[in-house]
Design a protein around this motif. Sequence first.
Motif, PDB file in Angstrom:
ATOM      1  N   PRO A   1       0.823  -1.210   0.000  1.00 43.93           N
ATOM      2  CA  PRO A   1       0.000   0.000   0.000  1.00 43.93           C
ATOM      3  C   PRO A   1       0.860   1.264   0.000  1.00 43.93           C
ATOM      4  N   GLY A   2       0.436   2.258  -0.763  1.00 44.82           N
ATOM      5  CA  GLY A   2       1.121   3.546  -0.781  1.00 44.82           C
ATOM      6  C   GLY A   2       2.343   3.616  -1.673  1.00 44.82           C
ATOM      7  N   VAL A   3       2.677   2.506  -2.325  1.00 46.46           N
ATOM      8  CA  VAL A   3       3.848   2.480  -3.209  1.00 46.46           C
ATOM      9  C   VAL A   3       3.368   2.272  -4.642  1.00 46.46           C
ATOM     10  N   ARG A   4       3.742   3.180  -5.512  1.00 46.75           N
ATOM     11  CA  ARG A   4       3.383   3.038  -6.928  1.00 46.75           C
ATOM     12  C   ARG A   4       4.272   1.962  -7.533  1.00 46.75           C
ATOM     13  N   TYR A   5       3.673   1.002  -8.210  1.00 54.34           N
ATOM     14  CA  TYR A   5       4.392  -0.130  -8.792  1.00 54.34           C
ATOM     15  C   TYR A   5       4.188  -0.125 -10.297  1.00 54.34           C
ATOM     16  N   VAL A   6       5.297  -0.237 -11.049  1.00 51.37           N
ATOM     17  CA  VAL A   6       5.237  -0.224 -12.505  1.00 51.37           C
ATOM     18  C   VAL A   6       6.124  -1.336 -13.047  1.00 51.37           C
ATOM     19  N   GLU A   7       5.620  -2.055 -14.038  1.00 45.68           N
ATOM     20  CA  GLU A   7       6.434  -3.037 -14.755  1.00 45.68           C
ATOM     21  C   GLU A   7       6.737  -2.485 -16.137  1.00 45.68           C
ATOM     22  N   ILE A   8       7.970  -2.716 -16.601  1.00 43.60           N
ATOM     23  CA  ILE A   8       8.372  -2.183 -17.904  1.00 43.60           C
ATOM     24  C   ILE A   8       9.419  -3.097 -18.532  1.00 43.60           C
ATOM     25  N   ASP A   9       9.505  -3.038 -19.846  1.00 42.89           N
ATOM     26  CA  ASP A   9      10.571  -3.727 -20.561  1.00 42.89           C
ATOM     27  C   ASP A   9      11.832  -2.878 -20.407  1.00 42.89           C
ATOM     28  N   GLY A  10      12.726  -3.309 -19.539  1.00 42.88           N
ATOM     29  CA  GLY A  10      13.939  -2.562 -19.256  1.00 42.88           C
ATOM     30  C   GLY A  10      14.927  -2.532 -20.406  1.00 42.88           C
ATOM     31  N   CYS A  11      14.655  -3.293 -21.457  1.00 34.53           N
ATOM     32  CA  CYS A  11      15.521  -3.283 -22.640  1.00 34.53           C
ATOM     33  C   CYS A  11      15.010  -2.315 -23.701  1.00 34.53           C
ATOM     34  N   ASP A  12      13.900  -1.639 -23.424  1.00 31.41           N
ATOM     35  CA  ASP A  12      13.320  -0.671 -24.354  1.00 31.41           C
ATOM     36  C   ASP A  12      13.668   0.737 -23.873  1.00 31.41           C
TER      37      ASP A  12
ATOM     38  N   HIS B   1      12.791   5.739 -20.907  1.00 33.66           N
ATOM     39  CA  HIS B   1      12.981   7.189 -20.838  1.00 33.66           C
ATOM     40  C   HIS B   1      11.643   7.885 -20.569  1.00 33.66           C
ATOM     41  N   LYS B   2      10.614   7.470 -21.273  1.00 40.31           N
ATOM     42  CA  LYS B   2       9.282   8.053 -21.087  1.00 40.31           C
ATOM     43  C   LYS B   2       8.787   7.806 -19.661  1.00 40.31           C
ATOM     44  N   LEU B   3       8.900   6.572 -19.194  1.00 39.82           N
ATOM     45  CA  LEU B   3       8.428   6.240 -17.848  1.00 39.82           C
ATOM     46  C   LEU B   3       9.146   7.063 -16.786  1.00 39.82           C
ATOM     47  N   PHE B   4      10.482   7.077 -16.824  1.00 43.20           N
ATOM     48  CA  PHE B   4      11.233   7.774 -15.782  1.00 43.20           C
ATOM     49  C   PHE B   4      11.062   9.289 -15.878  1.00 43.20           C
ATOM     50  N   SER B   5      10.829   9.811 -17.079  1.00 41.82           N
ATOM     51  CA  SER B   5      10.566  11.244 -17.232  1.00 41.82           C
ATOM     52  C   SER B   5       9.268  11.646 -16.547  1.00 41.82           C
ATOM     53  N   GLU B   6       8.333  10.715 -16.474  1.00 41.80           N
ATOM     54  CA  GLU B   6       7.062  10.977 -15.790  1.00 41.80           C
ATOM     55  C   GLU B   6       7.120  10.587 -14.311  1.00 41.80           C
ATOM     56  N   LEU B   7       7.791   9.492 -14.022  1.00 39.64           N
ATOM     57  CA  LEU B   7       7.778   8.949 -12.665  1.00 39.64           C
ATOM     58  C   LEU B   7       8.604   9.764 -11.677  1.00 39.64           C
ATOM     59  N   VAL B   8       9.773  10.224 -12.073  1.00 43.35           N
ATOM     60  CA  VAL B   8      10.630  10.981 -11.149  1.00 43.35           C
ATOM     61  C   VAL B   8       9.937  12.261 -10.671  1.00 43.35           C
ATOM     62  N   PRO B   9       9.343  13.066 -11.569  1.00 42.78           N
ATOM     63  CA  PRO B   9       8.614  14.240 -11.069  1.00 42.78           C
ATOM     64  C   PRO B   9       7.437  13.861 -10.163  1.00 42.78           C
ATOM     65  N   TRP B  10       6.781  12.734 -10.459  1.00 40.19           N
ATOM     66  CA  TRP B  10       5.676  12.280  -9.608  1.00 40.19           C
ATOM     67  C   TRP B  10       6.188  11.984  -8.199  1.00 40.19           C
ATOM     68  N   ILE B  11       7.310  11.275  -8.103  1.00 34.87           N
ATOM     69  CA  ILE B  11       7.895  10.951  -6.797  1.00 34.87           C
ATOM     70  C   ILE B  11       8.229  12.237  -6.051  1.00 34.87           C
ATOM     71  N   ARG B  12       8.809  13.195  -6.757  1.00 32.40           N
ATOM     72  CA  ARG B  12       9.211  14.451  -6.116  1.00 32.40           C
ATOM     73  C   ARG B  12       8.020  15.283  -5.658  1.00 32.40           C
ATOM     74  N   THR B  13       6.971  15.335  -6.452  1.00 32.55           N
ATOM     75  CA  THR B  13       5.825  16.177  -6.075  1.00 32.55           C
ATOM     76  C   THR B  13       4.898  15.484  -5.087  1.00 32.55           C
ATOM     77  N   GLN B  14       4.720  14.183  -5.245  1.00 32.82           N
ATOM     78  CA  GLN B  14       3.824  13.451  -4.350  1.00 32.82           C
ATOM     79  C   GLN B  14       4.497  13.039  -3.047  1.00 32.82           C
ATOM     80  N   ARG B  15       5.847  13.078  -3.054  1.00 36.86           N
ATOM     81  CA  ARG B  15       6.631  12.672  -1.875  1.00 36.86           C
ATOM     82  C   ARG B  15       6.293  11.240  -1.466  1.00 36.86           C
ATOM     83  N   LYS B  16       6.176  10.375  -2.478  1.00 38.83           N
ATOM     84  CA  LYS B  16       5.837   8.975  -2.255  1.00 38.83           C
ATOM     85  C   LYS B  16       6.821   8.089  -3.021  1.00 38.83           C
TER      86      LYS B  16
END
Length: 186
Positions: free
Chosen positions: A40-51, A56-71
């Motif tokens: 609970p409370g942890v965002r979980y994402v699965e991705i093809d790490g070889c793509d 790049h798209k995922l981390f470009s969205e996820l890092v700002p989310w972590i910083r703004t949501q503080r989660k």
Amino acid sequence: IATDQVPVLHLVENDKMGISVSIDDSIYGGDPMYLHRNQPGVRYVEIDGCDFIACHKLFSELVPWIRTQRKPATVNASVTALFNHSSTDDRTKYLKIDDIDRRDPITNLSETCIRNGVFTPEQITSLHNGIFKRLADEAQEVIRMGNYTTAEEVMAPIYQYTDEKADAEFSRVFVGNKRLSKFREA
């Protein structure tokens, strides 16, 4: 602090292998990510790490989310280990060479760059050759250095903490910084 209140990114580079066996054979239930996926409370994402593009798209969205949501977030990146993890491990005994080659992130990124006009095949070849040459040159330099024979030689390149070194680094980093005096007072 509860773990769901810490803004941290957990990256799992998951090649779906244990030591020379698949996760299915080495972990009861075959799913080491079960706890992460359902925390609970942890965002979980699965991705093809070889793509590269998808990552790049995922981390470009996820890092700002972590910083703004503080989660926290956990990314389970499906990857491939290109080489054996030890000299006694022959991956071709339990993996098909075609499967390893198909998921090679260096080849896949190179092909993506060529397909999208970022580099020509000749530029990719030149880039790869330059990297291989640099690695070969570095390896030769290490060989020329020879083996260490004393404990002092082993320890010499390792940073040795002293008050003088710490003060010098502190002054270098904080020169002209107003916070310097506050740290010095403490």
